[in-house]
Design a protein around this motif. Structure first.
Motif, short mmCIF file in Angstrom:
data_model
loop_
_atom_site.label_atom_id
_atom_site.label_comp_id
_atom_site.label_asym_id
_atom_site.label_seq_id
_atom_site.Cartn_x
_atom_site.Cartn_y
_atom_site.Cartn_z
N ASP A 153 30.95 37.69 43.84
CA ASP A 153 32.18 36.92 43.65
C ASP A 153 32.11 36.02 42.42
OD1 ASP A 153 33.55 38.20 45.60
OD2 ASP A 153 33.02 36.77 47.19
N ALA A 154 31.00 36.08 41.70
CA ALA A 154 30.95 35.37 40.41
C ALA A 154 31.50 36.26 39.30
CB ALA A 154 29.51 34.99 40.09
N ASP A 155 31.82 37.52 39.63
CA ASP A 155 32.36 38.44 38.62
C ASP A 155 33.87 38.30 38.52
OD1 ASP A 155 29.96 39.87 37.86
OD2 ASP A 155 30.00 40.71 39.89
N MET A 156 34.36 38.01 37.32
CA MET A 156 35.81 37.97 37.13
C MET A 156 36.37 39.39 37.26
SD MET A 156 35.50 37.27 33.10
CE MET A 156 34.62 38.42 32.05
N GLY A 157 37.66 39.43 37.59
CA GLY A 157 38.30 40.74 37.69
C GLY A 157 38.55 41.32 36.31
N ASN A 158 38.97 42.56 36.26
CA ASN A 158 39.37 43.16 34.98
C ASN A 158 40.37 44.27 35.25
OD1 ASN A 158 37.92 45.91 34.91
ND2 ASN A 158 36.24 44.51 35.42
N SER A 159 40.92 44.80 34.19
CA SER A 159 42.02 45.78 34.32
C SER A 159 41.58 47.07 35.00
CB SER A 159 42.58 46.14 32.95
OG SER A 159 43.21 45.04 32.37
N GLU A 160 40.35 47.49 34.72
CA GLU A 160 39.89 48.75 35.29
C GLU A 160 39.83 48.65 36.81
OE1 GLU A 160 35.68 49.56 35.05
OE2 GLU A 160 36.07 51.70 34.75
N VAL A 161 39.02 47.69 37.27
CA VAL A 161 38.84 47.58 38.72
C VAL A 161 40.13 47.13 39.38
CG1 VAL A 161 36.38 47.18 38.46
CG2 VAL A 161 37.89 45.21 38.60
N GLY A 162 40.91 46.31 38.69
CA GLY A 162 42.18 45.81 39.24
C GLY A 162 43.17 46.93 39.45
N HIS A 163 43.35 47.76 38.42
CA HIS A 163 44.33 48.86 38.56
C HIS A 163 43.80 49.95 39.48
CE1 HIS A 163 46.27 46.73 35.25
NE2 HIS A 163 47.35 47.45 35.47
N ASN A 164 42.49 50.14 39.52
CA ASN A 164 41.93 51.09 40.52
C ASN A 164 42.30 50.63 41.91
OD1 ASN A 164 38.66 51.90 38.98
ND2 ASN A 164 40.68 52.77 38.64
N ALA A 165 42.12 49.35 42.20
CA ALA A 165 42.41 48.82 43.55
C ALA A 165 43.90 48.88 43.84
CB ALA A 165 41.90 47.39 43.67
#
Ligand code: 3PG
Ligand code: MN
Ligand code: MN
Length: 650
Positions: free
Chosen positions: A165-177
């Motif tokens: 949970d210290a990892d910020m989100g990003n477009s790849e993982v965000g749009h995958n989800a």
């Protein structure tokens, strides 16, 4: 990456045809059979590599050929191919995609619009450095005020399949989800596991590069930082130690400086860390050095074919050993190319450089028989350079020299449809049964639109890292060509063009789902320019207003959300949240994404009054959006998806 459109918006395509970029996609770029390589070297067993803990992110808080269009039919994914060949047996069995009508929510008269405000977070720091907060956003403010139709959702860390949970989100993982309704272990985590267990060193990809260990050079090319978005330095170090421990005689690193997922200026620190690891390897007898590099937004890491010249600069530096600047060590390269106080250059935009010996010869050009590892796990910015390495008949730019018998691998396979690259170190995440498949298998039409910089986000990433259409007869993907300048210089980007095209699609009556991504808060946020980012947010707010009004005209429904934070914090902060200043007394800009949750709004004239948000899924994240989408379309959500966020209609 497959792209396509026709029909309703085809006039835009015609306007672009004269300047279409060089050929792309699988048809014209099918790989030639690999040149024969020498038999595998005897590989000594070595222990798994111990990984350093990912560094704590520092107060976490994009060039262009016109968008070209491919023949949709050539990109369709067949029924059989929709389930990956290497899927576990249970997942390979025929899957029932039938959607059931929702028990209480009727389907809408008009379309459902799903609008992603890229990089728009709901940050706890509501001060002058939060561009989302400072900007005048009457449309979003009004949406926030509607009871039970606004909430925030998690968009970072384990909620989107990242290691912590210290990892910020990003477009790849965000749009995958968002597109798949599921949380899958993402690349960063899969590489961690492969290194910790030692599985990386047992795989076919590793066997291929190990052929080069005794007599040739192993090259590692990628983003040098611990941003955890595209790559992580500790994973590179794990690979380097792993190669040296298994007999690699000569190693060369080709480094792309970050300053985008990590603070600007941190390139110097990462170079020092890498040099320390290389010194350690040299002490053990491995000839290990940095050979070339450049800034990630200038060299090698282009995406979605926005600017192939970046990739050519990378090829020239990494492979040919040619660059406008040469140095005898990487520290001097980076510190010099960062410019002067009066005329600074950010890590993102460093010119390409090559490290040379005393005689001026490059210390690490890529030669016949060498091994090349692209150590980024994320796909979008590795696809183009992968094509240049993988395809022997590649013609997009003149490579001048193509090393014979190259052993080329990616950290992962970046495009599951193109099978690109063919060889890789760690199997990529398997993202099956994405929402788009449910839609097309139930005859539901979709229009998806963004500008170049985010086009693959609402298509490729949304569809579980598959290029091309899921069903070209039912889908229309439109790319609006992005500007080729630093985005703080034109913060409106292509938002108005995206809005115009999406309004046309909403009113056309042809689509049940209209999916839109506005790039501005993210792309301008990455420049660290607060004023420009405020303007970017205001532009998007005005565009959202137009879209909501258009949806209302046809009795449709909407979901407005985001994929991760960025514009919501534009300054680096200390542990207490206090803005930090540099030695010169100036505030330190934050160019990266943030850890903030993102807004989630539902509404529309066509949404029955009784359809409101539940209050019993407090931990909902981006993966809960897909179920909600199906409910708003009048269907029960697929049972394999994360729960919906709406209640049954009263
Ligand atoms: O690739 C980039 O531009 C950044 O590293 C991450 O931004 P994105 O995840 O929003 O694309
Ligand atoms: Mn994004
Ligand atoms: Mn971003």
């Amino acid at each position: 990456m497959g792209k396509g459109m026709g029909g309703v918006l085809s006039k835009k395509k015609k306007a672009d045809d004269s300047a279409a970029p060089p050929p792309k996609d699988k048809e014209e770029a099918a790989p030639e059979p690999k040149a024969a390589v020498e038999p595998a070297a005897a590989v000594e067993a070595a222990p798994p590599v111990e990984l350093a803990k990912p560094a704590e992110p520092a107060a976490p808080s994009e060039s262009t050929a016109p968008g070209a269009v491919t023949d949709p039919a050539s990109d369709s994914i067949s029924e059989a191919a929709a389930v990956k060949k290497d899927a576990p047996e249970s997942k390979k069995m025929s899957f029932d995609y039938t959607l059931q009508p929702h028990s209480t929510i009727p389907g809408p008269e008009g379309p459902l619009m799903v609008c992603i405000l890229d990089g728009f977070g709901e940050n706890e720091f509501k001060d002058e450095y939060n561009a989302v907060h400072v900007a005048s956003t009457p449309t979003i403010d009004a949406l926030r005020a509607v009871p039970k139709r606004f909430r925030t959702i998690k968009a970072h860390g384990t909620a989107v399949g990242l290691p912590s949970d210290a990892d910020m989100g990003n477009s790849e993982v965000g749009h995958n989800a968002l597109g798949s309704g599921q949380v899958v272990d993402q690349g960063a985590r899969l590489v961690d596991i492969a290194l910790e267990t030692g599985k990386m060193f047992e795989g076919e990809g590793w066997k291929l590069i190990s052929q080069a260990f005794p007599k040739h050079t192993v090259h590692f090319i990628g983003l040098l930082s611990d941003g955890g978005v595209h790559s992580r330095a500790d994973q590179l170090f794990g690979c380097l130690r792993g190669a040296a421990a298994r007999g690699a005689q000569r190693i060369r690193c080709h480094i792309l400086t970050d300053g985008r997922d990590v603070p600007d200026g941190s390139s110097v620190k990462y170079v020092a860390e890498l040099e320390a690891v290389l010194t350690e390897l040299r002490e053990k007898g491995c000839d290990a050095r940095i050979a070339s590099g450049g800034g990630r937004m200038k060299v090698t890491m282009d995406r979605y074919e926005a600017d192939w010249s970046m990739v050519k600069r990378g090829w020239d530096a990494h492979v040919l050993g040619k660059a406008p600047f040469t140095f005898t060590d990487a520290k001097t390269a980076v510190t010099t190319l960062r410019g002067t106080e009066e005329d600074p250059v950010s890590d993102q935009y460093l010119d390409p450089f090559v490290i040379v010996d005393e005689a001026g010869a490059p210390v690490g050009a890529i030669e016949d028989g060498d091994a090349v590892v692209l150590f980024n796990f994320r796909a979008d910015r590795m696809v183009e350079i992968s094509k240049a390495f993988e395809y022997q008949d590649f013609t997009t730019f003149d490579r001048e020299r193509y090393p014979v018998g190259l052993r080329f691998v990616g950290m992962m396979q970046y495009d599951g449809d193109l099978k690109l690259p063919a060889n890789y170190l760690v199997p990529p995440p398997e993202i099956l049964h994405v929402s788009g498949e449910f839609l097309v298998k139930n005859g539901i039409t979709t229009f998806a639109c963004s500008e170049t910089q985010k086009f693959g986000h609402v298509t490729f990433f949304w569809n579980g890292n598959r290029s091309g259409y899921l069903d070209a007869k039912l889908e229309q993907y439109l790319e609006i060509p992005s500007d080729k300048i630093e985005f703080n210089k034109a913060p409106d980007m292509k938002a108005r063009e995206i809005t115009a095209a999406s309004k046309e699609a909403i009113l056309s009556g042809k689509y049940k789902v209209v999916r839109v991504n506005f790039a501005n808060p993210d792309m301008v946020g990455h420049t660290g320019d607060l004023a420009a980012t405020i303007r970017a947010v205001e532009t998007v707010d005005a565009c959202v207003k137009e879209l909501l009004e258009t949806v209302d005209q046809v009795n449709g429904r909407w979901i407005v959300t985001s994929d991760h934070g960025n514009a919501d914090d534009m300054v680096q902060r200390d542990k207490k949240g206090k803005p930090m200043k540099g030695e010169d007394g100036k505030l330190l800009p934050l160019t990266s994404h943030t850890l903030a949750s993102v807004p989630f709004f539902i509404g529309g004239k066509g949404l029955p009054d009784g359809v409101v948000l539940r209050d019993d899924v407090p931990d909902a994240g981006l993966a809960n959006v897909a179920s909600t989408t199906f409910n708003l379309l009048g269907y029960e959500a697929p049972s394999i998806y994360k729960p919906t966020m709406v209640q049954n209609a009263a």
